[in-house]
Each structure stands twice: as C-alpha cells, then as structure tokens.
Enzyme design. Structure first.
Site, PDB file in Angstrom:
ATOM      1  N   CYS A 216       6.560  -8.067  12.117  1.00 35.27           N
ATOM      2  CA  CYS A 216       7.680  -8.289  11.209  1.00 35.27           C
ATOM      3  C   CYS A 216       7.417  -7.622   9.865  1.00 35.27           C
ATOM      4  O   CYS A 216       6.294  -7.534   9.418  1.00 35.27           O
ATOM      5  CB  CYS A 216       7.976  -9.764  10.957  1.00 35.27           C
ATOM      6  SG  CYS A 216       8.208 -10.766  12.399  1.00 35.27           S
TER       7      CYS A 216
ATOM      8  N   HIS B 195     -14.667   0.135  44.612  1.00 33.59           N
ATOM      9  CA  HIS B 195     -14.734  -1.324  44.757  1.00 33.59           C
ATOM     10  C   HIS B 195     -13.355  -1.971  44.675  1.00 33.59           C
ATOM     11  O   HIS B 195     -13.252  -3.143  44.334  1.00 33.59           O
ATOM     12  CB  HIS B 195     -15.677  -1.907  43.692  1.00 33.59           C
ATOM     13  CG  HIS B 195     -17.067  -1.371  43.816  1.00 33.59           C
ATOM     14  ND1 HIS B 195     -17.968  -1.847  44.742  1.00 33.59           N
ATOM     15  CD2 HIS B 195     -17.686  -0.357  43.172  1.00 33.59           C
ATOM     16  CE1 HIS B 195     -19.091  -1.153  44.633  1.00 33.59           C
ATOM     17  NE2 HIS B 195     -18.946  -0.242  43.692  1.00 33.59           N
TER      18      HIS B 195
ATOM     19  N   ASN C 139       6.921 -14.083   7.680  1.00 36.92           N
ATOM     20  CA  ASN C 139       6.072 -13.527   8.753  1.00 36.92           C
ATOM     21  C   ASN C 139       5.033 -14.564   9.093  1.00 36.92           C
ATOM     22  O   ASN C 139       4.564 -15.281   8.214  1.00 36.92           O
ATOM     23  CB  ASN C 139       5.329 -12.279   8.266  1.00 36.92           C
ATOM     24  CG  ASN C 139       6.234 -11.080   8.178  1.00 36.92           C
ATOM     25  OD1 ASN C 139       7.395 -11.151   8.546  1.00 36.92           O
ATOM     26  ND2 ASN C 139       5.692  -9.989   7.677  1.00 36.92           N
ATOM     27  N   GLY C 140       4.588 -14.586  10.354  1.00 42.61           N
ATOM     28  CA  GLY C 140       3.541 -15.538  10.744  1.00 42.61           C
ATOM     29  C   GLY C 140       4.128 -16.634  11.610  1.00 42.61           C
ATOM     30  O   GLY C 140       5.267 -16.530  12.084  1.00 42.61           O
TER      31      GLY C 140
ATOM     32  N   LYS D 138       3.534  -2.816  15.378  1.00 40.41           N
ATOM     33  CA  LYS D 138       2.356  -2.068  14.957  1.00 40.41           C
ATOM     34  C   LYS D 138       1.132  -2.938  14.747  1.00 40.41           C
ATOM     35  O   LYS D 138       0.038  -2.564  15.119  1.00 40.41           O
ATOM     36  CB  LYS D 138       2.684  -1.276  13.688  1.00 40.41           C
ATOM     37  CG  LYS D 138       1.575  -0.342  13.226  1.00 40.41           C
ATOM     38  CD  LYS D 138       1.334   0.764  14.214  1.00 40.41           C
ATOM     39  CE  LYS D 138       0.161   1.622  13.858  1.00 40.41           C
ATOM     40  NZ  LYS D 138      -0.347   2.377  15.030  1.00 40.41           N
TER      41      LYS D 138
ATOM     42  N   LYS E 187      -2.249   4.301  26.574  1.00 43.64           N
ATOM     43  CA  LYS E 187      -1.199   5.125  25.950  1.00 43.64           C
ATOM     44  C   LYS E 187      -0.030   5.279  26.906  1.00 43.64           C
ATOM     45  O   LYS E 187       1.119   5.129  26.518  1.00 43.64           O
ATOM     46  CB  LYS E 187      -1.729   6.519  25.570  1.00 43.64           C
ATOM     47  CG  LYS E 187      -2.666   6.598  24.402  1.00 43.64           C
ATOM     48  CD  LYS E 187      -2.075   6.272  23.051  1.00 43.64           C
ATOM     49  CE  LYS E 187      -2.117   4.826  22.725  1.00 43.64           C
ATOM     50  NZ  LYS E 187      -3.245   4.208  22.154  1.00 43.64           N
TER      51      LYS E 187
ATOM     52  N   TRP F 249       9.957  -9.213  14.707  1.00 45.40           N
ATOM     53  CA  TRP F 249       9.362  -9.159  16.049  1.00 45.40           C
ATOM     54  C   TRP F 249       9.285 -10.614  16.484  1.00 45.40           C
ATOM     55  O   TRP F 249       8.516 -11.393  15.931  1.00 45.40           O
ATOM     56  CB  TRP F 249       7.979  -8.502  15.991  1.00 45.40           C
ATOM     57  CG  TRP F 249       7.343  -8.345  17.332  1.00 45.40           C
ATOM     58  CD1 TRP F 249       7.489  -7.294  18.187  1.00 45.40           C
ATOM     59  CD2 TRP F 249       6.436  -9.249  17.972  1.00 45.40           C
ATOM     60  NE1 TRP F 249       6.740  -7.492  19.318  1.00 45.40           N
ATOM     61  CE2 TRP F 249       6.087  -8.685  19.214  1.00 45.40           C
ATOM     62  CE3 TRP F 249       5.888 -10.488  17.624  1.00 45.40           C
ATOM     63  CZ2 TRP F 249       5.219  -9.312  20.110  1.00 45.40           C
ATOM     64  CZ3 TRP F 249       5.022 -11.112  18.511  1.00 45.40           C
ATOM     65  CH2 TRP F 249       4.708 -10.520  19.741  1.00 45.40           C
TER      66      TRP F 249
ATOM     67  N   GLU G 104      -8.238   4.229  27.304  1.00 49.06           N
ATOM     68  CA  GLU G 104      -7.303   4.569  26.230  1.00 49.06           C
ATOM     69  C   GLU G 104      -6.138   5.412  26.771  1.00 49.06           C
ATOM     70  O   GLU G 104      -4.989   5.210  26.386  1.00 49.06           O
ATOM     71  CB  GLU G 104      -8.066   5.294  25.111  1.00 49.06           C
ATOM     72  CG  GLU G 104      -7.245   5.743  23.916  1.00 49.06           C
ATOM     73  CD  GLU G 104      -6.502   4.636  23.177  1.00 49.06           C
ATOM     74  OE1 GLU G 104      -6.707   3.446  23.483  1.00 49.06           O
ATOM     75  OE2 GLU G 104      -5.666   4.967  22.323  1.00 49.06           O
TER      76      GLU G 104
ATOM     77  N   ARG H  68       6.890  -2.228  12.155  1.00 55.50           N
ATOM     78  CA  ARG H  68       6.201  -3.512  12.286  1.00 55.50           C
ATOM     79  C   ARG H  68       6.948  -4.489  13.197  1.00 55.50           C
ATOM     80  O   ARG H  68       6.403  -5.507  13.597  1.00 55.50           O
ATOM     81  CB  ARG H  68       6.048  -4.149  10.905  1.00 55.50           C
ATOM     82  CG  ARG H  68       5.166  -3.369   9.972  1.00 55.50           C
ATOM     83  CD  ARG H  68       5.142  -4.015   8.623  1.00 55.50           C
ATOM     84  NE  ARG H  68       4.459  -5.290   8.646  1.00 55.50           N
ATOM     85  CZ  ARG H  68       3.214  -5.471   8.242  1.00 55.50           C
ATOM     86  NH1 ARG H  68       2.524  -4.462   7.788  1.00 55.50           N
ATOM     87  NH2 ARG H  68       2.661  -6.655   8.283  1.00 55.50           N
TER      88      ARG H  68
ATOM     89  N   GLU I  31       1.916   1.786  27.477  1.00 52.30           N
ATOM     90  CA  GLU I  31       2.635   1.169  26.361  1.00 52.30           C
ATOM     91  C   GLU I  31       3.860   1.954  25.918  1.00 52.30           C
ATOM     92  O   GLU I  31       4.803   1.375  25.398  1.00 52.30           O
ATOM     93  CB  GLU I  31       1.703   0.888  25.176  1.00 52.30           C
ATOM     94  CG  GLU I  31       1.195   2.103  24.453  1.00 52.30           C
ATOM     95  CD  GLU I  31       0.239   1.752  23.328  1.00 52.30           C
ATOM     96  OE1 GLU I  31       0.372   0.683  22.717  1.00 52.30           O
ATOM     97  OE2 GLU I  31      -0.639   2.577  23.042  1.00 52.30           O
TER      98      GLU I  31
HETATM   99  C1  F6R Z   1      -2.377   0.558  21.090  1.00 52.50           C
HETATM  100  C2  F6R Z   1      -2.404  -0.173  19.840  1.00 52.50           C
HETATM  101  C3  F6R Z   1      -2.924  -1.556  19.846  1.00 52.50           C
HETATM  102  C4  F6R Z   1      -3.843  -1.779  18.641  1.00 52.50           C
HETATM  103  C5  F6R Z   1      -4.276  -3.237  18.568  1.00 52.50           C
HETATM  104  C6  F6R Z   1      -5.264  -3.472  17.446  1.00 52.50           C
HETATM  105  O1  F6R Z   1      -1.893   1.847  20.915  1.00 52.50           O
HETATM  106  O2  F6R Z   1      -2.010   0.315  18.831  1.00 52.50           O
HETATM  107  O3  F6R Z   1      -3.576  -1.851  21.030  1.00 52.50           O
HETATM  108  O4  F6R Z   1      -4.950  -0.943  18.776  1.00 52.50           O
HETATM  109  O5  F6R Z   1      -3.158  -4.034  18.368  1.00 52.50           O
HETATM  110  O6  F6R Z   1      -4.702  -3.160  16.221  1.00 52.50           O
HETATM  111  P1  F6R Z   1      -5.593  -2.915  14.950  1.00 52.50           P
HETATM  112  O7  F6R Z   1      -6.443  -1.734  15.211  1.00 52.50           O
HETATM  113  O8  F6R Z   1      -4.614  -2.702  13.850  1.00 52.50           O
HETATM  114  O9  F6R Z   1      -6.431  -4.150  14.763  1.00 52.50           O
END
Ligand code: F6R
Length: 611
Positions: free
Chosen positions: A2, A507, A99-100, A606, A488, A73, A484, A27, A491
């Site tokens: 948010c 396995h 927020n929260g 984010k 990517k 969000w 990773e 966000r 998501e």
């Molecule tokens: C994936 C992504 C998330 C963040 C995770 C941790 O692309 O962006 O998996 O890596 O939410 O976020 P931070 O690094 O901000 O603690």
C-alpha cells in the site's frame, strides 16, 4: 504494501496526491482513493488503478490545500470501492488512510458495535477510524489525544495519516512498523510511505520512528511519542533524483532495471575496492569487521529474491571465507525457536528494507544478542536502521515489482564481503584476490554483451510463451540462479515454474518431463560441468525441451540442447551475476507476450510490509 501520500500547504492538494499515488502505485494497485479537506471532507475512491480513480474524479470538485491519498494492496476485505481507503468514522469526524494490519481489530470492532457503532467496510482501517471517533466523543479530548489514545489500544502495525473536520488545519501522521517519511517544504509538508512522491518538491525529510506521532500544520511540525512527549526532529537529506523514477524511454520499469545492471553493479562496488592497496573497504562494516571476520557462523535471513541472493552468499562465503553459513527464510526463522546467540552474526538482506518478516527476524536476533548486519537498497529504511551495521547496495530505486537489479547488487555486496573476509583471514593469496577483483570489474561489460542478445531471448520467449510449466536447473552457485529464474517467470507470466538443484531432478521432478516441458539449465563451464551435461542428456532422453545457458564457445551442449545462450566466461564464483540476466529477460518477454502487466503483476506488491 500500500502507498500513502499526504499534503498540507498552500498549493492545490489534489494534483500532488494523484501524482504521488502514481509514483507509489508499485506498492499496491488494487484500489485507490483520496480525501480532501476543505471545511468538510470529500472522499473519492475506486477499485482498480490510480488512472481509474483519476477518470472518476475528473470534473468533480477537488479544491483543497489539505488532503491524502492511498493505493491499496488488500489484506482485510476484497478489493472494491467500499474497502478502498480513505476510511471515515461513522459520524464523519475523522478520515484516515492506513498501511499495516490492526491485529486486534475484531475485538475492537465488537466493542464498538456493542456501543452501537456501524461499519460499512470489511477493513481493519475503518475500525481504527471509528475507535478514534469513539474516544474523541466519549472522552471529550482533542483530536491529537484521541488519535494517540486509540493507537495505544492497537496491536499490530500502522503507517497512518489522519485528518479531521474538527481541526481542519491539522494533519496527523503516525507509524509503528510501517514506514512514513515527511518532506519539509516552505509552509508545506508532504507525507508518504516512501520518498518517491516527495523528491520533486524537497530533499529535506524526516523518517518517522516507531510510535512517533507527527502533528503537522502549515507552519509547524511537532513530533511526539504515543504518550504525548515531544521528541527530537532529525532532518535528513534525500539522495534520489526524479529521473531515476521515470522509465527513460523503456517500455517498462522492469526492462529498464534489467538494462541498468551494468551500472548498478558498478555503482555498488565503485569506491569500495582499493586496487592500489588490494583492499576491499566496506565503510558500513568497519566498526564490526573483526567480529565479522572471526564469526563462527553467519545466519542469513531474507525473503524471496533476497533469499536467493543469500544462497549465492552462502556459496561464496563458505568457499572464499570458510565461515559456515545458514540461509533462512525470515518468516520461518521468526516463528521457530532459532538457536542464535551472541557468537552469531546474522545478515539480513532486503531490497526495500521494509519486509515485515525480515524486520521481525532482525528483532529476534538482536534480542538473542547476535550481531545483526544488513544489506539493503533503500537508504533510511527500517532494516537499515534496525541493524547494528550494514552495507547499502547502490542499485538505485527499483520500481518494477519483480526484483532484478537488486538481486545482482546484493550478490555484488556478498561477493565483496566474502572476498574481504577471505583476504583478512589469509585464505586468499594476493594472486587469487587480484584475480577475483579483476573478474568483478569485468562483470558489467559482460552483462552489456548479454544484453545485446535481447532479440535472441525474445525469439526463445516466442517459442515457449504458451508453456504451462517450466523447470530451472543448476548446480552449486547456479542453483540459486535457477530458483531466481523460476521465480521471475512465475511471478510475472503466471506460468508455473520450479527451480531445483540439477541432481535432485532424478528424485522426483524428472517425472514431469515430456515434450511440453521447457527445462532451463544453467550449464556454464565449472567444476560440475560434466555432471550437468549428464543431466541434460537425461532430459533429452525423455523428450524434454532444453534451453541451456552455457559458457561462450561451448560446443558439447550445443549438440544436445534445443537452444543455447552463450554468456561470457567468468570465474565460477561470479557466474550468478551474469547467468541470471538471460533468465530475467526471457521471463520479461514471455510475460509481455502473454499480455501480463510486467511491472505490476497480479496479487503482488513491491514490499511485503505485512506478515
Ligand atoms: C521477487 C521479489 C520478492 C522480494 C521479497 C523480499 O521478484 O521482488 O520476492 O524479493 O519480497 O523483498 P525485500 O528484498 O524488499 O525484502
């Protein structure tokens, strides 16, 4: 999660709020709203993007010099117009954005309903608005006191902005665990959940601390704690430019951020490697260097992509510095009874510096007496302030919800840390040290070369864009790269993808392989090259489609794989920095071809500031 923006001053608030919400949309983006105070409070809110709110408000009355906006969000209650913020108390005396999570909201709601109060939304935020109003009317206190008393009753996290028609020249901001920053202008103040909406108006900011309440009028700002004692205002200078927050000609922020990696990696190591003295100097760690170098164990805590960077760090630190490393999901670490004590070094990794689980894990590690270090991208963020010491990645602001350049910047810091400790412990010869530094310096140019293959990545994406599943396999330091790559893809394109250590394939996951299953191998020339060649053959024997990331000049895998992507040769320790780039771009193109919103994938935001 948010985004919050608030304005009090002399200019028209609405354009400031809308612009701010657009900056904050990364966000959270399921609904948005604004409240404008001009004697009475007017609220406009809408499910969907900020642009939908803007369309809805067009032509309506927006005159006001005090207002606030929110992009949501959802946590409590589905995304719809009613659950969108701002929320108003029953009699309309208080309007808040939040927020929260108010964890005890159901108990509070029941108490207020027993007093006859009515609720219209499913949100915890409306409960807080009504609680404030209830205290204000029943205890006959000021607006400020009603808000502090209400917040004292709250269990949970809040970044809160409140306005009241009872005191129409006052805006109140308060925080616990959910960040808020206040920009200081000339007879005007800007409030936001991060600095992005503020930067074009002022570079003078205050980061609120936990349980701070800011009482803001056009000509003064008073900072208090929850029990109304005045606290010190600490003004910082923002180091951020507006151009960083623009797409600069790229179609998406994610694409821009992938292409920025040569620069962001360079910015992260620049000035920290002293070639004349063969030294790595991480300024933020100077005071704790001895403790770090002599650590018996390092425990990494992180989430998501940052956790993957932590796995690369485990490989590097164990290999180059010979310190045992454990990499923990912050969310798991905090809810078991971890064996952590004063002899441990805990290393928290986070792009945003606001991830709730990582913050809670830091708290736990501090309470257990560990030295807690951070690797963080956002200056002034909660994690950068809650850790004992740390290193900033200088990746620059990352707006695409999927992390790209922050991963490679985190790995760059971890590489420097591993080399620094290894050198201090006498484990790396001068020659190996110089070789590693040379390799690190060479990474940006190698990534430039990989970026030139973008059309090839697009071609591969076109072939596999309709896949339902994908498997990513790697060994050693390439295993986290496989994780990773899979993250990517899933998501942003919503294709189910799994990352596995290549040897684990036998396995279980091998059962999935058929002609419809793209299998991405990170198969560069390293110690386990022969083994990974065997794994590729095993996939081909079952008609799997193989896309292999290989070292330039590899002829063996070219014979077997359906597609090969050649990347420049690099030291095995550093290969994750280059090998991840094709995976980021393939995911990007596939998502785009599937019509997905690359920068704002569904259900994500984010930074995850709720647990
Ligand atoms: C994936 C992504 C998330 C963040 C995770 C941790 O692309 O962006 O998996 O890596 O939410 O976020 P931070 O690094 O901000 O603690």
């Amino acid at each position: 999660m948010c985004g919050i923006v608030g304005y009090i001053g002399t200019r028209d608030a609405y354009p400031v709020l809308i612009k701010g919400l657009k900056r904050l949309e990364y966000r959270g983006y399921d609904s948005a709203g604004v409240a404008l105070l001009n004697g009475d409070t007017t609220i406009y809110k809408k499910k969907g993007k900020v642009s939908e709110l803007e369309d809805y408000v067009r032509g309506k009355e927006t005159k006001s010099t005090i207002g606030m906006g929110h992009t949501r969000w959802a946590t409590h209650g589905e995304p719809n117009d009613v659950n969108a913020h701002p929320h108003q108390s029953e009699k309309g005396l208080f309007t808040i954005i939040h927020n929260g999570i108010i964890e005890n909201y159901s108990v509070l709601k029941k108490t207020l309903m027993d007093q006859g109060m009515k609720f219209y939304s499913e949100t915890d935020t409306e409960v807080l608005a009504n609680l404030i109003e209830y205290i204000y009317t029943s205890e006959d206190v000021s607006v400020e006191v009603a808000i502090s008393l209400a917040l004292q009753k709250v269990v949970g996290a809040f970044g809160l902005v409140a306005i009241s028609s009872e005191d129409p020249n006052l805006m109140i901001a308060a925080r616990r665990s959910s960040p808020l920053v206040i920009g200081l202008g000339n007879n005007e103040y800007f409030i936001a959940s991060d600095a992005t909406p503020i930067v074009e108006y002022t570079d003078r900011v205050i980061y609120l601390n936990n349980d701070d309440i800011a009482l803001i009028r056009r000509d003064e700002l008073i900072l208090k704690n929850l029990v109304s004692e005045t606290t010190k205002v600490n003004i910082k200078t923002l180091e951020m430019s507006i151009s960083e927050m623009e797409k600069q000609g790229y179609e998406h922020f994610m694409l821009k951020e992938i292409f920025e990696q040569p620069r962001s990696i360079m910015d992260t190591f620049r000035g920290r490697i002293q070639t004349e003295t063969n030294e790595i100097r991480l300024g933020g760690l100077l005071d704790v260097k001895d403790q770090l170098v002599n650590a018996k164990r390092i425990v990494v805590i992180a989430c998501g992509t940052s956790w993957h960077a932590g796995l690369v760090g485990e490989y590097l630190i164990e290999d180059l510095a010979r310190i045992p490393v454990e990499v923990e999901y912050a969310s798991e670490f905090r809810y078991r009874n971890p064996m952590i004590g004063p002899d441990d070094v805990v290393l928290a990794i986070s792009q945003s510096g606001e991830t709730a689980d990582t913050l809670a894990a830091i708290q736990l590690a501090r309470e257990a007496g560990a030295l807690v270090l951070g690797i963080c991208n956002v200056a002034g963020s909660s994690i950068s302030r809650e850790t004992h010491a740390g290193v900033y990645t200088h990746a620059g602001i990352e707006i695409g919800v999927a992390s790209t350049k922050s991963f490679t910047a985190q790995v760059t810091v971890l590489t420097m840390m591993a080399i620094m400790i290894g050198k201090e412990k006498g484990l790396l010869s001068e020659q190996r040290f110089s070789q590693l530094i040379k390799e690190l310096y060479a990474v940006p140019a190698k990534i430039e070369k990989i970026l030139e293959l973008n059309d090839e990545f697009k071609r591969i994406a076109e072939i596999y864009k309709d896949a339902s599943n994908a498997l990513y396999l790697g060994r050693g330091v390439s295993f986290p790269v496989a994780l990773e790559g899979a993250l990517k893809l899933k998501e942003i394109s919503y294709i189910h993808a799994e990352g596995y250590p290549a040897a684990e394939m036998k396995h279980g996951p091998i059962a999935l392989i058929d002609a419809n299953m793209p299998v991405v191998f990170i198969a560069t020339m390293d110690g386990s090259y022969d083994k990974i060649v065997n794994n590729i053959q095993e996939v081909k024997a079952r008609n799997g489609e193989v896309i292999a990331i290989v070292t330039e000049g590899d002829t063996i895998i070219r014979e077997m794989a359906d597609h090969v992507i050649e990347i420049p040769k690099s030291d095995e320790s550093l290969v994750s920095l280059t090998a991840v780039v094709p995976l980021q771009l393939i995911a990007y193109h596939i998502a785009l071809m599937r019509g997905c919103n690359v920068d704002q994938p569904r259900n994500l935001a984010k930074s995850v500031t709720v647990e």
